[in-house]
Structures are given as structure tokens and as C-alpha cells.
Design a protein around this motif. Structure first.
Motif, PDB file in Angstrom:
ATOM      1  N   SER A 174       0.825  -1.207   0.000  1.00  0.00           N
ATOM      2  CA  SER A 174       0.000   0.000   0.000  1.00  0.00           C
ATOM      3  C   SER A 174       0.861   1.259   0.000  1.00  0.00           C
ATOM      4  CB  SER A 174      -0.926  -0.003   1.223  1.00  0.00           C
ATOM      5  OG  SER A 174      -1.488   1.274   1.455  1.00  0.00           O
ATOM      6  N   ILE A 175       1.827   1.308   0.906  1.00  0.00           N
ATOM      7  CA  ILE A 175       2.684   2.491   1.023  1.00  0.00           C
ATOM      8  C   ILE A 175       3.497   2.708  -0.249  1.00  0.00           C
ATOM      9  CG2 ILE A 175       4.715   3.420   2.211  1.00  0.00           C
ATOM     10  CD1 ILE A 175       2.132   3.779   3.791  1.00  0.00           C
ATOM     11  N   ASP A 176       4.013   1.632  -0.824  1.00  0.00           N
ATOM     12  CA  ASP A 176       4.857   1.763  -2.019  1.00  0.00           C
ATOM     13  C   ASP A 176       4.065   2.261  -3.226  1.00  0.00           C
ATOM     14  OD1 ASP A 176       7.039   0.977  -0.592  1.00  0.00           O
ATOM     15  OD2 ASP A 176       7.137  -1.058  -1.417  1.00  0.00           O
ATOM     16  N   HIS A 177       2.821   1.805  -3.371  1.00  0.00           N
ATOM     17  CA  HIS A 177       2.053   2.122  -4.576  1.00  0.00           C
ATOM     18  C   HIS A 177       1.091   3.290  -4.395  1.00  0.00           C
ATOM     19  CE1 HIS A 177       3.299  -2.087  -5.457  1.00  0.00           C
ATOM     20  NE2 HIS A 177       3.480  -1.569  -6.646  1.00  0.00           N
ATOM     21  N   TYR A 178       0.553   3.457  -3.189  1.00  0.00           N
ATOM     22  CA  TYR A 178      -0.493   4.467  -2.999  1.00  0.00           C
ATOM     23  C   TYR A 178      -0.222   5.378  -1.798  1.00  0.00           C
ATOM     24  CZ  TYR A 178      -2.921   1.382  -6.211  1.00  0.00           C
ATOM     25  OH  TYR A 178      -3.252   0.606  -7.302  1.00  0.00           O
ATOM     26  N   GLY A 179       1.014   5.363  -1.306  1.00  0.00           N
ATOM     27  CA  GLY A 179       1.371   6.220  -0.191  1.00  0.00           C
ATOM     28  C   GLY A 179       2.269   7.353  -0.645  1.00  0.00           C
ATOM     29  N   ALA A 180       2.204   8.486   0.068  1.00  0.00           N
ATOM     30  CA  ALA A 180       3.062   9.619  -0.286  1.00  0.00           C
ATOM     31  C   ALA A 180       3.068  10.637   0.833  1.00  0.00           C
ATOM     32  CB  ALA A 180       2.589  10.272  -1.584  1.00  0.00           C
ATOM     33  N   VAL A 181       4.172  11.376   0.910  1.00  0.00           N
ATOM     34  CA  VAL A 181       4.247  12.601   1.688  1.00  0.00           C
ATOM     35  C   VAL A 181       4.279  13.737   0.677  1.00  0.00           C
ATOM     36  CG1 VAL A 181       5.633  14.010   3.231  1.00  0.00           C
ATOM     37  CG2 VAL A 181       5.466  11.537   3.612  1.00  0.00           C
ATOM     38  N   VAL A 182       3.285  14.617   0.741  1.00  0.00           N
ATOM     39  CA  VAL A 182       3.177  15.717  -0.219  1.00  0.00           C
ATOM     40  C   VAL A 182       3.507  17.022   0.504  1.00  0.00           C
ATOM     41  CG1 VAL A 182       1.715  16.896  -1.890  1.00  0.00           C
ATOM     42  CG2 VAL A 182       1.356  14.458  -1.423  1.00  0.00           C
ATOM     43  N   VAL A 183       4.552  17.678   0.062  1.00  0.00           N
ATOM     44  CA  VAL A 183       4.989  18.931   0.681  1.00  0.00           C
ATOM     45  C   VAL A 183       4.401  20.095  -0.111  1.00  0.00           C
ATOM     46  CG1 VAL A 183       6.943  20.346   1.373  1.00  0.00           C
ATOM     47  CG2 VAL A 183       7.101  17.842   1.502  1.00  0.00           C
ATOM     48  N   THR A 184       3.628  20.934   0.570  1.00  0.00           N
ATOM     49  CA  THR A 184       2.969  22.078  -0.057  1.00  0.00           C
ATOM     50  C   THR A 184       3.653  23.376   0.339  1.00  0.00           C
ATOM     51  OG1 THR A 184       1.413  22.286   1.794  1.00  0.00           O
ATOM     52  CG2 THR A 184       0.756  20.867  -0.041  1.00  0.00           C
ATOM     53  N   GLU A 185       3.277  24.445  -0.343  1.00  0.00           N
ATOM     54  CA  GLU A 185       3.827  25.758  -0.013  1.00  0.00           C
ATOM     55  C   GLU A 185       3.238  26.303   1.279  1.00  0.00           C
ATOM     56  OE1 GLU A 185       6.247  27.432  -1.511  1.00  0.00           O
ATOM     57  OE2 GLU A 185       6.551  25.784  -2.957  1.00  0.00           O
ATOM     58  N   SER A 186       2.011  25.893   1.580  1.00  0.00           N
ATOM     59  CA  SER A 186       1.312  26.440   2.747  1.00  0.00           C
ATOM     60  C   SER A 186       0.189  25.492   3.147  1.00  0.00           C
ATOM     61  CB  SER A 186       0.714  27.806   2.410  1.00  0.00           C
ATOM     62  OG  SER A 186      -0.266  27.658   1.381  1.00  0.00           O
ATOM     63  N   LEU A 187      -0.398  25.748   4.325  1.00  0.00           N
ATOM     64  CA  LEU A 187      -1.573  24.984   4.735  1.00  0.00           C
ATOM     65  C   LEU A 187      -2.747  25.237   3.789  1.00  0.00           C
ATOM     66  CD1 LEU A 187      -1.652  25.202   8.649  1.00  0.00           C
ATOM     67  CD2 LEU A 187      -1.422  23.131   7.250  1.00  0.00           C
ATOM     68  N   THR A 188      -2.843  26.458   3.271  1.00  0.00           N
ATOM     69  CA  THR A 188      -3.922  26.773   2.321  1.00  0.00           C
ATOM     70  C   THR A 188      -3.810  25.909   1.077  1.00  0.00           C
ATOM     71  OG1 THR A 188      -4.177  29.038   3.104  1.00  0.00           O
ATOM     72  CG2 THR A 188      -4.890  28.576   0.855  1.00  0.00           C
ATOM     73  N   GLU A 189      -2.608  25.756   0.541  1.00  0.00           N
ATOM     74  CA  GLU A 189      -2.430  24.871  -0.615  1.00  0.00           C
ATOM     75  C   GLU A 189      -2.741  23.426  -0.224  1.00  0.00           C
ATOM     76  OE1 GLU A 189       0.785  24.000  -4.182  1.00  0.00           O
ATOM     77  OE2 GLU A 189       1.546  24.315  -2.143  1.00  0.00           O
ATOM     78  N   GLY A 190      -2.395  23.063   1.009  1.00  0.00           N
ATOM     79  CA  GLY A 190      -2.706  21.717   1.476  1.00  0.00           C
ATOM     80  C   GLY A 190      -4.203  21.465   1.532  1.00  0.00           C
ATOM     81  N   ILE A 191      -4.955  22.449   1.999  1.00  0.00           N
ATOM     82  CA  ILE A 191      -6.413  22.313   2.064  1.00  0.00           C
ATOM     83  C   ILE A 191      -6.995  22.173   0.661  1.00  0.00           C
ATOM     84  CG2 ILE A 191      -8.541  23.560   2.640  1.00  0.00           C
ATOM     85  CD1 ILE A 191      -6.980  24.683   5.083  1.00  0.00           C
ATOM     86  N   GLU A 192      -6.479  22.944  -0.284  1.00  0.00           N
ATOM     87  CA  GLU A 192      -6.945  22.839  -1.671  1.00  0.00           C
ATOM     88  C   GLU A 192      -6.703  21.437  -2.222  1.00  0.00           C
ATOM     89  OE1 GLU A 192      -4.785  25.952  -3.541  1.00  0.00           O
ATOM     90  OE2 GLU A 192      -6.085  27.559  -2.767  1.00  0.00           O
ATOM     91  N   LEU A 193      -5.541  20.872  -1.895  1.00  0.00           N
ATOM     92  CA  LEU A 193      -5.238  19.516  -2.350  1.00  0.00           C
ATOM     93  C   LEU A 193      -6.166  18.503  -1.689  1.00  0.00           C
ATOM     94  CD1 LEU A 193      -3.554  17.423  -3.830  1.00  0.00           C
ATOM     95  CD2 LEU A 193      -1.865  17.545  -1.984  1.00  0.00           C
ATOM     96  N   ILE A 194      -6.403  18.651  -0.390  1.00  0.00           N
ATOM     97  CA  ILE A 194      -7.319  17.752   0.322  1.00  0.00           C
ATOM     98  C   ILE A 194      -8.704  17.793  -0.325  1.00  0.00           C
ATOM     99  CG2 ILE A 194      -8.582  17.409   2.486  1.00  0.00           C
ATOM    100  CD1 ILE A 194      -5.703  16.414   2.632  1.00  0.00           C
TER     101      ILE A 194
END
Length: 427
Positions: free
Chosen positions: A296-316
Motif C-alpha cells: 500500500s505504502i509503495d504504490h499508494y502512499g506519499a508525503v506531499v509537501v505544499t507551499e502552505s496549509l492553504t495549498e494543502g487544504i486545496e489539495l485535500i
């Protein structure tokens, strides 16, 4: 666990419901059960589950349910009862009543709300047995007032001993009225169309493998279904106040479900992201289901680094995850900005398993991005509504001409004349 920027992130989630071969297999099974009834049901049980039963052995007896209590720990019974109390209390708050509104002209408009009469609940028995899913399916139906709650589960969820005793105890505690030892697409077909042993239901709920999902899609229309559930998902939105060990553990709590489960951290802190990725690797080595979690982690897991929490919310909001944890300095302040998520867990102590097992809200939640338009299972899944219309003479005389105008603009003169004949008689 890969660490990527938001611009480089892509979730390769497949909204694919089976191969052509799987679809054809399911259609064959469903049609056979529909036409042959118990004969086909028993044949496929022997062929696919490697267990030979007679029609008289399909139904689990009350004695078997009571015997299961001797095979489980008292601590489990205590925990399942406490969880059931919480789930029941939460869903009781969702109850709605029928209503009527009397108009000044004497007309009455309203809505009659009734429970479904008979609901089928599927409980899987593949990679793991899930007593908690029994509670989450059955208790809302029971609170809604469904009088007949039928449960089906594969005959060997507990291995050679038959049905898993924890599932049996959960069924007894939740209030299942009938329980049958049958699984797979053949069980879905039996619930949808009925056999001599299993009467048809009005709706089928509960998760299962790809063959169960395809069967639910195949029978939709003959019965209602809850959803076509995909693999489990978790997304975590976190800032640098979060504990890497907590996040890693929560990601793995979903990854261990299924090789296709997805587990994603979204954070503006690269330092946190790298620490979580390292912690995931450390904890993976200690996890009993590490092979499943690793895939699962290898194929569908990730750490996504955003510019800000606002960009993170948009991605969510684009991901529309099944489960979302917000572990930030002020998680409550961000909750209102989340538009698409099945369940939202706020703060470092609201770990996703709290919702899976105990808090009370339902853990059957939309997957595959369907949280954009779908909701967790609740009482509305087990009721039906009828509109109530009592039109007075005064109302018809006042509004009849407008009703006829609309009917004639649609080319439906018969509709207009049904009103006209009354106007002519009453004027």
C-alpha cells in the motif's frame, strides 16, 4: 515512503470496477442464483468456499450465536457493548419524524417517513474479519426501525471452525434478526432476488471484495445498495507541531487494510514529511501485516509537501478522502475550510481508529473521491419517504388554471383535462 512536492503529486487511484472476466463471472453467478435459487447458491458455496452445505444448514441458529460467546474474551464483549452504545447514541440524534403542514386554504402537505422493511447486510471474510462493520451496518438500521435485518457472511470467516465467533457475537449484540453462512456474489444475488431459504431484501449494505462490489452493481434496481466501496483511504493534514510517530502510525493503520489502500500526508513542513517517511519505515518492520502495508505504502502512499496549509487544504478538497485527520496547531479553525471528506478527525488524539471502532459516527464512509457528493452511512440509508398531498376545493379553484397552463406547455392535454373537469364541476 516517497516525499514529493504538490506540483509533482499524482494519486494513481483507479476507479475501475473489475476486469471484463470478473464482470462476466459475476453476471453468470447472479443469473444462476436468480433462476435456480438455493441450488445455485449451494453449488457456488461449495465451488468457491470449498464448503458443502445443505439448504437447512444455511441459517445460523440461535444456539450457534450463544455458543460463540464462550469462544471470545469477556473483554471483547465488554468493548463491543460499549462501542454499540456509542454508535446507537450517535445515530439516535439523526432520527426524523413524519410531518404535515396545514395551509390556510385547508390543503395539507407533508412527508411520511417509514423504515425499510427488510435490509441485507454483507460482512466480508477475506483478509480480515470485521466485527466493527457489523455494528456500523446493523445499528443504524435498527435505530431507524427496520424490523428485519438479515446478515450474510462467508461460511469460513473463522477458518475450519466456521464463522468467526467475534462476528457472531457482534451480530447478536447489534440485533441481527437472521444470519446466513453464505458469501460472495452468490450471497448478494440471494439477497436481491430471494431463494427458498433466504427471502429477498429491500436494500443491501456492507463492504466486500471486487466480486461483491460488482454483484451489488449488477442487482441495483432490483434492490437498493449503499455504495460501491473502494479501498480504504486516509489523508493527514499536518504542520510542524505534529508528532511524526503519531502520523506514521495512523498512515499505517489504513495501509494494513489492503494492498490498494492509500495513505497520504499533506504538510507545508518538509522536515516533518521526511521525519514521518523515516518513521513509517521503522514502524513497518514491526507491523504484523507489514507485507500488505508495504504494498500500500509503495504504490499508494506519499508525503506531499505544499507551499502552505492553504495549498494543502486545496489539495485535500481535490482528493476528497474517506478519512481526513487534521493535526495542526489549531485544527478546529481549519475544519470549516474542508469541503470534501467523509470523516474529519481533529487534533492529535483523534486517531482514525477512534472513529473506526468506538466514538459513535459511522465508519462506512465514501471512498474513491466520492466524498465530493456522498456521505457516511446514517439513518437516511434505512428509511423511505412518501410525499403527502391533500388539496382542498379552494386550492384547486385558486390554482387550477396555472396547473393546466403548465401541463399544456408540456403537451400533456390529458393532465390539463383532469383538472379542467373538476373546475367545470365545481364552479
Amino acid at each position: 515512503m516517497k516525499v514529493v512536492s504538490a506540483s509533482d503529486f499524482q494519486l494513481n487511484r483507479e476507479n475501475d470496477y473489475g476486469t471484463p472476466e470478473q464482470n462476466e463471472t459475476v453476471k453468470t453467478i447472479v443469473q444462476a442464483v436468480r433462476t435456480e435459487g438455493d441450488t445455485a447458491l449451494l453449488r457456488y458455496t461449495e465451488q468457491l468456499d470449498r464448503i458443502r452445505l445443505t439448504a437447512g444448514q444455511l441459517r445460523v441458529t440461535d444456539e450457534e450465536l450463544q455458543a460463540a460467546y464462550q469462544k471470545v474474551e469477556p473483554t471483547f464483549v465488554e468493548a463491543i457493548r460499549a462501542a454499540a452504545d456509542n454508535i446507537r447514541a450517535f445515530h439516535m440524534k439523526q432520527k426524523r419524524n413524519s410531518w404535515m403542514d396545514v395551509q390556510p386554504d385547508g390543503s395539507i402537505l407533508g412527508q411520511i417517513i417509514r423504515p425499510l422493511k427488510r435490509v441485507g447486510v454483507y460482512v466480508p471474510g477475506g483478509k480480515a474479519a470485521y466485527p466493527s462493520s457489523v455494528l456500523m451496518n446493523v445499528i443504524p438500521a435498527q435505530v431507524a426501525g427496520v424490523p428485519e435485518i438479515v446478515m450474510v457472511t462467508p461460511p469460513s470467516t473463522g477458518g475450519e471452525e466456521g464463522i468467526n465467533p467475534y462476528i457472531l457475537v457482534a451480530a447478536a449484540e447489534a440485533g441481527v434478526t437472521e444470519l446466513y453462512r453464505v458469501g460472495g456474489a452468490q450471497a448478494i444475488a440471494a439477497l436481491a432476488y430471494g431463494t427458498d431459504s433466504i427471502a429477498r431484501v429491500d436494500k443491501i449494505c456492507g463492504p466486500g471484495n471486487i466480486f461483491v462490489a460488482l454483484a451489488k452493481r449488477e442487482v441495483y434496481g432490483a434492490v437498493n445498495i449503499d455504495s460501491l466501496a473502494g479501498p480504504s483511504e486516509i489523508a493527514i493534514l499536518a504542520d510542524d507541531t505534529a508528532q511524526p510517530a503519531y502520523i506514521a502510525a495512523d498512515l499505517l493503520s489504513q495501509a494494513e487494510h489492503d494492498e490498494m489502500a492509500s495513505a497520504i500526508l499533506v504538510t507545508p513542513s518538509r522536515k516533518l514529511g521526511e521525519a514521518v517517511a523515516a518513521e513509517v519505515e521503522r514502524q513497518l518492520e514491526l507491523l504484523p501485516r507489514r507485507d500488505i502495508a508495504r504494498a500500500s505504502i509503495d504504490h499508494y502512499g506519499a508525503v506531499v509537501v505544499t507551499e502552505s496549509l492553504t495549498e494543502g487544504i486545496e489539495l485535500i478538497n481535490r482528493l476528497a478522502p474517506e478519512h481526513l485527520e487534521i493535526i495542526t496547531e489549531e485544527p478546529m479553525s481549519l475544519a470549516g475550510r474542508i469541503e470534501n471528506a467523509g470523516a474529519i478527525f481533529l487534533g492529535p488524539y483523534s486517531s482514525e481508529p477512534v472513529g473506526d471502532y468506538f466514538a459513535g459516527p459511522n465508519h462506512i464512509i465514501p471512498t474513491n473521491g466520492t466524498a465530493r457528493f456522498a456521505s457516511p452511512v446514517d439513518l437516511d440509508d434505512f428509511i423511505k419517504k412518501s410525499s403527502l398531498i391533500y388539496y382542498s376545493r379552494e386550492a384547486l379553484l385558486a390554482n387550477g388554471e396555472q396547473i393546466m397552463e403548465l401541463a399544456r406547455r408540456e403537451g400533456l392535454e390529458g393532465h390539463a383535462r383532469a383538472i379542467a373537469i373538476r373546475l367545470e364541476q365545481e364552479r
